[in-house]
Scaffold this motif. Structure first.
Motif, short mmCIF file in Angstrom:
data_model
loop_
_atom_site.label_atom_id
_atom_site.label_comp_id
_atom_site.label_asym_id
_atom_site.label_seq_id
_atom_site.Cartn_x
_atom_site.Cartn_y
_atom_site.Cartn_z
N GLY A 247 0.90 -1.25 -0.11
CA GLY A 247 0.21 0.03 -0.02
C GLY A 247 0.97 1.16 0.04
N ASN A 248 1.77 1.20 0.85
CA ASN A 248 2.59 2.55 0.70
C ASN A 248 3.56 2.53 -0.54
OD1 ASN A 248 2.23 3.31 3.50
ND2 ASN A 248 3.75 1.77 4.37
N TYR A 249 4.18 1.41 -0.88
CA TYR A 249 4.68 1.47 -2.40
C TYR A 249 3.88 1.93 -3.49
CZ TYR A 249 7.04 -0.60 -6.53
OH TYR A 249 7.71 -0.82 -7.45
N GLN A 250 2.65 1.55 -3.45
CA GLN A 250 1.71 1.82 -4.59
C GLN A 250 1.25 3.16 -4.40
OE1 GLN A 250 0.16 -0.70 -6.96
NE2 GLN A 250 -0.30 1.33 -7.72
N ALA A 251 1.21 3.93 -3.05
CA ALA A 251 0.73 5.19 -3.03
C ALA A 251 1.97 6.17 -3.61
CB ALA A 251 0.53 5.59 -1.52
N VAL A 252 3.23 5.83 -3.26
CA VAL A 252 4.18 6.58 -3.95
C VAL A 252 4.48 6.44 -5.42
CG1 VAL A 252 6.69 6.93 -4.15
CG2 VAL A 252 5.71 6.54 -1.86
N PHE A 253 3.97 5.18 -5.91
CA PHE A 253 4.18 4.80 -7.17
C PHE A 253 2.98 5.59 -8.16
CE2 PHE A 253 3.12 2.29 -11.17
CZ PHE A 253 4.29 2.50 -11.80
N ASP A 254 1.93 5.57 -7.31
CA ASP A 254 0.58 6.23 -7.99
C ASP A 254 0.89 7.74 -8.28
OD1 ASP A 254 -0.54 3.81 -8.57
OD2 ASP A 254 -1.99 4.26 -7.04
N LEU A 255 1.25 8.31 -6.98
CA LEU A 255 1.50 9.73 -6.87
C LEU A 255 2.52 10.39 -8.27
CD1 LEU A 255 1.24 10.46 -3.07
CD2 LEU A 255 -0.23 11.33 -4.98
N VAL A 256 3.57 9.51 -8.16
CA VAL A 256 4.65 9.88 -9.13
C VAL A 256 4.59 9.47 -10.36
CG1 VAL A 256 7.10 10.03 -9.49
CG2 VAL A 256 6.23 9.98 -7.10
N TYR A 257 4.63 8.34 -10.67
CA TYR A 257 4.65 7.44 -12.01
C TYR A 257 3.14 7.83 -12.83
CZ TYR A 257 5.28 3.83 -15.53
OH TYR A 257 5.26 3.08 -16.46
N LYS A 258 2.13 7.40 -12.20
CA LYS A 258 0.84 7.75 -12.72
C LYS A 258 0.41 9.08 -13.09
CE LYS A 258 -1.25 3.00 -11.54
NZ LYS A 258 -2.30 2.29 -11.13
N THR A 259 0.74 9.81 -12.23
CA THR A 259 0.51 11.49 -12.19
C THR A 259 1.12 11.97 -13.26
OG1 THR A 259 -0.12 11.58 -9.82
CG2 THR A 259 0.51 13.59 -11.25
N LEU A 260 2.52 11.64 -13.62
CA LEU A 260 3.43 12.30 -14.72
C LEU A 260 2.73 11.45 -16.02
CD1 LEU A 260 7.05 12.01 -13.10
CD2 LEU A 260 5.73 13.94 -13.63
N LEU A 261 2.36 10.33 -16.24
CA LEU A 261 1.82 9.77 -17.39
C LEU A 261 0.55 10.41 -17.71
CD1 LEU A 261 2.46 5.68 -17.28
CD2 LEU A 261 3.81 7.81 -18.36
N THR A 262 -0.11 10.61 -16.49
CA THR A 262 -1.58 11.51 -16.99
C THR A 262 -1.34 12.97 -17.43
OG1 THR A 262 -2.71 10.10 -15.19
CG2 THR A 262 -3.76 12.37 -15.53
N LEU A 263 -0.25 13.47 -16.75
CA LEU A 263 -0.15 14.72 -17.20
C LEU A 263 0.70 14.98 -18.73
CD1 LEU A 263 1.45 16.32 -13.87
CD2 LEU A 263 -0.90 16.76 -15.08
N LEU A 264 1.33 13.67 -18.96
CA LEU A 264 2.11 13.79 -20.33
C LEU A 264 1.20 13.24 -21.42
CD1 LEU A 264 5.66 12.20 -19.02
CD2 LEU A 264 5.05 14.61 -19.97
N MET A 334 12.04 8.69 -7.07
CA MET A 334 13.08 9.19 -8.28
C MET A 334 13.17 8.13 -9.48
SD MET A 334 16.09 10.85 -6.14
CE MET A 334 16.80 11.66 -7.52
N VAL A 335 13.22 7.04 -9.07
CA VAL A 335 13.15 6.07 -10.14
C VAL A 335 11.63 5.99 -10.84
CG1 VAL A 335 13.17 3.30 -10.66
CG2 VAL A 335 14.86 4.44 -9.00
N SER A 336 10.71 6.27 -10.10
CA SER A 336 9.23 6.44 -10.77
C SER A 336 9.47 7.38 -11.84
CB SER A 336 8.48 6.52 -9.63
OG SER A 336 8.36 5.31 -8.89
N VAL A 337 9.97 8.59 -11.36
CA VAL A 337 10.04 9.82 -12.37
C VAL A 337 10.85 9.52 -13.75
CG1 VAL A 337 11.03 12.20 -12.58
CG2 VAL A 337 9.83 11.65 -10.27
#
Length: 415
Positions: A247-264, A334-337
């Motif tokens: 849950g913690n890992y997914q939260a960081v991943f969603d906030l960074v990786y998925k948010t950036l893909l959504t914005l791009l 950072m890796v997710s970015v």
């Protein structure tokens, strides 16, 4: 870049502001309401839902956009698309009931999960047709409507009770997709009613449908493999560390990786219909020029986001998502970015392969990328004990795919 391209990019960029903001804040809100363990469990099923939806309709959606310009009778083309999607929905619903029933899931969960899948399939098909018809404003409203309905209904249902939270959340998902699909479907019907349709030349629409199916089937495997790459690590994290850490890992991943893909994502939404039209008139030079500019911009943005996350964003995001603020989760972010930008650049790089109908080449490339990711995850799961290496596998898959795409493009230019 021409004015029409920039104009559509502007509207698609607007389309992610409201959905992107709500999706961003929905992660800490839902995690807070459910707790880390239940949020981790929900995220596994939501990812499974997205993989099923993406692999079942993603290839058709891409093909719809690709061949929309070739259909001189858009109304006939749209009706044919709806027929294909309806057949797909029935097959998908039957498979969903059989698989989830065999897994012992309760009837309520099976019902809402299947309903969400069907509604999502129709929405993705309608959005693809709207993209191909350059209905950027309607796409803005559709996605904004969907995420607003989902978030509002999800919070209301969980506020009443968190019992059977998975059924409540997928019910909200089904309703949100149904409402937004109805809105967009009516918009498309009104547009087609006012659009010129060549009733004497309906054969071009039939040819476009045939091209859609022939062009699109390798994209089914492409979408499935692409969706599995950022899912395999979640399954292994859950198995190795449990749902709470997931849950913690997914939260960081969603906030960074998925948010950036959504914005791009507006870049890809804008690029495909414009590249398709340029390809029809053989304006390949302009396609390459636009691609080079877009990739240069994304590399600059990646550097700025990486610096911003390290110096400012990490602490704030960790507090927002209520995850430990330590070097491990900073590294995961950072890796997710980097992984998000790498995969988005990869999506741009393979556009010439899409335009040239080299979808089989794309399929082979992504399958190799998936196998490479899985090969890296095996020693990470069994022998290494650093969670940071799990998101590294996603970045590794992107690097492999980029290399393969560059090789395929170089080979195609020699032919």
């Amino acid at each position: 870049m021409n004015r029409h391209f920039i104009g559509d990019l502007y509207y698609y960029a607007l389309s992610v502001i409201i959905p992107g903001a709500i999706s961003f804040f929905s992660v800490p809100v839902l995690k807070s309401m459910l707790g880390a363990s239940d949020f981790g469990y929900y995220s596994l099923w939501m990812n499974a839902f997205l993989i099923t939806t993406g692999s079942s309709i993603g290839w058709i959606a891409t093909s719809i956009v690709r061949f929309r310009s070739a259909a001189s009778n858009p109304l006939t083309y749209f009706r044919q698309v709806i027929k294909i999607v309806t057949i797909l929905s029935v097959v998908l619903a039957v498979c969903c009931v059989l698989v989830l029933g065999a897994m012992g899931k309760p009837a309520g969960f099976i019902l809402v999960f299947a309903a969400a899948l069907i509604a999502s399939v129709y929405q993705n098909a309608c959005i693809a047709f709207a993209q191909g018809s350059f209905m950027a404003k309607r796409t803005v409203l559709t996605e904004s409507l969907r995420i607003i309905v989902f978030f509002t209904l999800a919070v209301l249902l969980l506020s009443v009770s968190t019992n059977h939270f998975d059924i409540r959340l997928f019910f909200a998902t089904a309703v949100s997709y149904s409402v937004s699909t109805f809105f967009l479907f009516q918009s498309i019907r009104r547009k087609l009613a006012n659009e010129k349709n060549d009733s004497l030349n309906e054969s071009t629409s039939q040819i476009a449908i045939q091209d859609l199916l022939h062009y699109g089937w390798p994209l089914f495997f492409w979408t499935l493999a692409y969706s599995l790459i950022p899912y395999l690590d979640k399954l292994l994290v859950a198995e190795k560390y449990g749902n709470e850490l997931l849950g913690n890992y997914q939260a960081v991943f969603d906030l960074v990786y998925k948010t950036l893909l959504t914005l791009l994502n507006p870049i890809l939404l804008t690029a495909l219909p414009h590249f398709s039209r340029m390809h029809v008139v053989s304006d390949l030079t302009q396609v390459r020029q636009i691609m080079k500019k877009l990739i240069a911009i994304e590399l600059l943005l990646a550097s700025l986001c990486l610096l911003g996350y390290y110096f400012i964003g990490a602490k704030w995001l960790h507090q927002l998502a209520k995850v430990p603020h330590n070097s491990e989760f900073i590294g995961i972010g950072m890796v997710s970015v980097v992984a998000a930008f790498a995969w988005h650049i990869a999506m741009l790089l393979h556009k010439p392969l899409e335009m040239a109908r080299r979808t089989k080449v794309m399929m082979y490339n992504i399958l190799i990328s998936l196998l490479s990711t899985a090969a890296l995850l095996i020693p990470v799961f069994y022998y290494w004990h650093q969670m940071l290496l799990f998101p590294v596998s996603i970045l590794f898959g992107a690097v492999v795919y980029i290399i393969l795409c560059l090789f395929s493009l170089a080979k195609m230019q020699k032919v």
